[in-house]
Write an enzyme that holds these catalytic residues in place. Structure first.
Site, PDB file in Angstrom:
ATOM      1  N   GLU A   1     -11.572   0.941 -14.146  1.00 54.18           N
ATOM      2  CA  GLU A   1     -13.349  -0.394 -14.773  1.00 54.18           C
ATOM      3  C   GLU A   1     -13.547  -0.199 -16.845  1.00 54.18           C
ATOM      4  O   GLU A   1     -13.082   0.554 -16.376  1.00 54.18           O
ATOM      5  CB  GLU A   1     -14.175   0.417 -14.445  1.00 54.18           C
ATOM      6  CG  GLU A   1     -15.056   0.562 -12.472  1.00 54.18           C
ATOM      7  CD  GLU A   1     -15.489  -0.775 -12.212  1.00 54.18           C
ATOM      8  OE1 GLU A   1     -15.381  -1.675 -13.267  1.00 54.18           O
ATOM      9  OE2 GLU A   1     -15.435  -1.020 -11.121  1.00 54.18           O
TER      10      GLU A   1
ATOM     11  N   HIS B   1     -12.727 -10.233  -9.550  1.00 54.60           N
ATOM     12  CA  HIS B   1     -14.639 -10.448 -10.022  1.00 54.60           C
ATOM     13  C   HIS B   1     -14.566 -11.443 -10.991  1.00 54.60           C
ATOM     14  O   HIS B   1     -13.797 -10.712 -12.149  1.00 54.60           O
ATOM     15  CB  HIS B   1     -15.179  -8.889  -9.564  1.00 54.60           C
ATOM     16  CG  HIS B   1     -15.145  -8.225  -8.664  1.00 54.60           C
ATOM     17  ND1 HIS B   1     -15.103  -7.013  -8.357  1.00 54.60           N
ATOM     18  CD2 HIS B   1     -15.322  -9.421  -7.810  1.00 54.60           C
ATOM     19  CE1 HIS B   1     -14.944  -6.831  -7.650  1.00 54.60           C
ATOM     20  NE2 HIS B   1     -15.251  -7.697  -6.679  1.00 54.60           N
TER      21      HIS B   1
ATOM     22  N   GLU C   1     -15.814 -10.837 -14.179  1.00 59.06           N
ATOM     23  CA  GLU C   1     -15.253  -9.423 -15.229  1.00 59.06           C
ATOM     24  C   GLU C   1     -14.185  -9.867 -15.799  1.00 59.06           C
ATOM     25  O   GLU C   1     -12.903  -9.626 -15.324  1.00 59.06           O
ATOM     26  CB  GLU C   1     -14.975  -7.974 -14.139  1.00 59.06           C
ATOM     27  CG  GLU C   1     -15.844  -7.292 -13.448  1.00 59.06           C
ATOM     28  CD  GLU C   1     -16.392  -7.300 -11.845  1.00 59.06           C
ATOM     29  OE1 GLU C   1     -14.830  -6.652 -12.197  1.00 59.06           O
ATOM     30  OE2 GLU C   1     -16.466  -6.882 -11.608  1.00 59.06           O
TER      31      GLU C   1
ATOM     32  N   HIS D   1     -10.517  -4.142 -13.701  1.00 61.67           N
ATOM     33  CA  HIS D   1     -12.653  -4.748 -13.321  1.00 61.67           C
ATOM     34  C   HIS D   1     -13.529  -4.493 -14.922  1.00 61.67           C
ATOM     35  O   HIS D   1     -13.078  -3.680 -15.130  1.00 61.67           O
ATOM     36  CB  HIS D   1     -13.133  -4.240 -12.265  1.00 61.67           C
ATOM     37  CG  HIS D   1     -12.748  -4.377 -10.949  1.00 61.67           C
ATOM     38  ND1 HIS D   1     -13.274  -5.062  -9.966  1.00 61.67           N
ATOM     39  CD2 HIS D   1     -10.980  -3.782 -10.683  1.00 61.67           C
ATOM     40  CE1 HIS D   1     -12.661  -4.851  -8.922  1.00 61.67           C
ATOM     41  NE2 HIS D   1     -11.508  -4.882  -8.732  1.00 61.67           N
TER      42      HIS D   1
END
Ligand SMILES: [Zn+2]
Length: 658
Positions: free
Chosen positions: A474, A250, A253, A382
């Site tokens: 994440e 992404h 990110e 991410h």
């Protein structure tokens, strides 16, 4: 409580504590120079006698030094010199050898043709800016003798670059601007051009163990550049497992992108400096880092900048496709097969209709990469939360609501996720109001579909189409963190990244061959009770990530009879146990079994517990002072200070910040 320090370091610290205070008086005059050979400029050059400085780019020095040391013995007994020799440990390898060379330029000044030469101020300033966070992290003051304005000179004054040796072998245009040395980590955001430059430069510095290559281009034509580390870069070695780490899928990110850029430099530097852990990792593993899978999206997000980037701009690629929704949805296929009882959770082919839709060039590049490299383990980095999730990401709930949807390898995936989360200081933080607090009770790991469900994800595709197990990390709640946060992010994620990569050596690996020793490719490695097979690579080698315990493992291939073995994987095993299989063509009976280095056991079925021979062959990783970088709080002294006070009454107070 921190573990006791290594004895050698203690001795050095004791000596440091006992050594005298700085001898150089405060700056004098407008240039701030101390009295020393530099003030006089003419000197008697003598051979460089200092061990800690033996790798400087010159071979003669002069006494007295700027710090008014009059002999080699005086230098060696000084706290400044001893600090240089322990800096590498104190800073956990950061900023070194650069800092040490800078210090040597002051403690053993360069002497040439009866003249002392001064190191360049801009080099000192560049290094100080880059390394200040490392000192801050251990609450240590910037050493007074590395005062850039006092002990260093300008270009006009004819200074020399004390780090020029570290820049050797680099193209002139590849060198960093403003005199920044190549070996420290610069905790900034990297534009596409800067990222490419850092990766190429790193590969050039570590040419014997690193290599860059492109796996394709983004929609706007940017190379998807990978840096690879291995004892023999550019080729797959028999039984060497391959790991990939992917950042910035992404585009907005961005923490993962920076972490992988830093990781590449870190691996190279630590390898060169002789870190036993990094050398072992790179000598036994092939590691591929793709810092940016979505460089076009990054440009959009970066144009808004840190702090201004909204939640979504730049997330997609240039075609407005979400790359983590763009992979073939094999999970629906898996659920459909599960209903019809012909369960198969591996090597599911890509359905034709997938190609009728829009497939991003970035997605295609990853799929092609996966086809040509036998990856075993992977992580996709991410941002936007703080948790590690693992497949399936697509829910088995009929209405696609969130629901725990495990793979047949649930146990192993949990272990992989924990390998990351359990050594991440923030993920382990027990406070509920921290970023990612929702995942506190689960130890900061979660089954993806149990969090939220989506199709077309990269991790599900890895698992259902290839031999590779991929988790999703994440890294933090801010998708585009400000530059000041990057250093801490690296500190928090360095150990988890290393620990995760090391888990590729869990389970078993080996070669499947026929009775003539010819490798059998695409043979299936079946583990009883886990309906997910692994297949052998073209050289007949395979890797099966497995949790500790006893497993029945079967090797089979068309035209051959099955071979069954029982293996036991001890709980603390860190290196994959080797289990080879020799397949007999169908219709022939197993005759005299071949004896050789690859054979063990006495029949087609290994005796129970036969894997105990794979016991722990490696010593635990040597991590000097690891995990001890706790910043001090509320006026208490930093951890390293207690060593000084406990060992001597003389205290180098100039190392204290407060
Ligand atoms: Zn994401």
């Amino acid at each position: 409580m921190p573990p006791p320090p290594p004895p050698l370091l203690l001795l050095l610290l004791a000596a440091l504590a006992a050594a005298a205070r700085p001898r150089c008086p405060l700056a004098r005059g407008t240039t701030g120079d101390c009295h020393g050979p530099w003030a006089a400029d003419s000197a008697t050059c003598v051979d460089m006698p200092l061990r800690t400085c033996s790798d400087v780019a010159y071979n003669q020095t002069a006494f007295p030094t700027l710090l008014e040391h009059r002999s080699r013995e005086a230098v060696e007994a000084s706290s400044e010199y001893i600090l240089l020799s322990v800096l590498h440990h104190l800073l956990e390898g950061q900023c070194n050898p650069d800092l040490r060379l800078l210090g040597c330029a002051v403690l053993a000044p360069r002497c040439e043709g009866g003249r002392v030469r001064r190191p360049c101020r801009h080099v000192c300033e560049g290094l100080r800016e880059a390394c200040q966070p490392a000192f801050d992290a251990i609450d240590m003051a910037w050493p007074y003798f590395l005062d850039c304005s006092r002990y260093f000179a300008s270009v006009e004054e004819g200074c020399y670059d004390p780090l020029e040796k570290l820049r050797e072998g680099l193209d002139v245009e590849e060198a960093l601007p403003s005199g920044l040395p190549p070996t420290f980590l610069h905790f900034t955001h990297h534009s596409y051009a800067q990222m490419v430059r850092v990766l190429r430069r790193t590969a050039a510095r570590c040419a014997h163990i690193a290599k860059t290559y492109s796996i394709g281009r983004s929609f706007n034509g940017k190379e998807l550049l990978v840096i690879e580390f291995s004892a023999r870069p550019g080729q797959h070695e028999l039984m060497e497992p391959e790991v990939k780490l992917i950042g910035n899928i992404h585009g907005n990110e961005v923490a993962g992108r920076e972490m992988l850029i830093y990781l590449a430099q870190y691996l190279c530097t630590e390898y060169l400096l002789g870190s036993a852990r990094i050398q072992r990792l790179l000598n036994t593993t092939r590691i591929h880092l793709l810092p940016s899978m979505n460089p076009d999206g990054y440009e959009v997000a970066a144009a808004e900048g840190a702090g201004y980037n909204g939640w979504t701009s730049g997330r997609q690629n240039a075609q407005n496709l979400d790359l983590n929704r763009n992979f073939p949805d094999l999970t629906s296929e898996y659920y459909r097969l599960a209903e019809s009882r012909s369960v198969r959770s591996d090597h599911i082919p890509i359905p034709q209709h997938y190609w009728w839709g829009k497939v991003a060039p970035e997605t295609k590049a990853i799929m092609k990469w996966m086809r040509t490299t036998p990856f075993v383990l992977s992580a996709s980095l991410h941002g936007g939360d703080l948790v590690v999730s693992y497949p399936f990401d697509f829910s088995k709930h009929p209405q696609e609501e969130k629901m725990f949807s495990p793979t047949p390898d649930e146990k192993m995936f949990k272990l992989l996720a924990r390998a990351y989360a359990d050594v991440h200081p923030m993920m382990m933080d027990r406070s509920e109001n921290r970023c990612g607090g929702n995942f506190l009770k689960r130890g900061s790991i979660i089954n993806g579909a149990d969090w939220y469900s989506f199709t077309g994800g990269m991790s599900d595709f890895n698992y259902l189409h290839s031999n590779c197990f991929e988790i999703t990390v994440e890294l933090g709640c801010v998708k585009f963190p400000p530059e000041e946060a990057l250093y801490t992010l690296w500190q928090h994620n360095k150990e988890p990244l290393l620990n995760f990569m090391e888990t590729v050596h869990r389970g078993i690996k080996g070669v499947v061959m026929d009775k003539f020793g010819k490798p059998v490719k695409n043979a299936r490695i079946v583990v009883k009770g886990i309906r997910h097979d692994i297949t052998t690579a073209p050289d007949g080698d395979y890797w099966r990530l497995l949790p500790p315990g006893s497993h029945i493992v079967i090797a089979q291939a068309p035209g051959y009879s099955k071979v069954i073995k029982k293996v036991t994987i001890p709980a603390r095993m860190k290196r994959a146990g080797r289990v080879d299989f020799i397949l007999q063509p169908l219709g022939t009976r197993p005759k005299q079994l071949l004896l050789g280095p690859r054979r063990s056991g006495s029949g087609l079925r290994d005796p129970p517990g036969g894997a105990s021979r794979y016991g722990e062959p490696e010593e635990p990783g040597q991590e000097p002072l690891g995990g001890r970088r706790q910043p001090s709080v509320g006026g208490s002294k930093p951890w390293w200070w207690s060593y000084f006070t406990s060992l001597s009454e003389h205290k180098p107070r100039w190392l204290l910040k407060y």
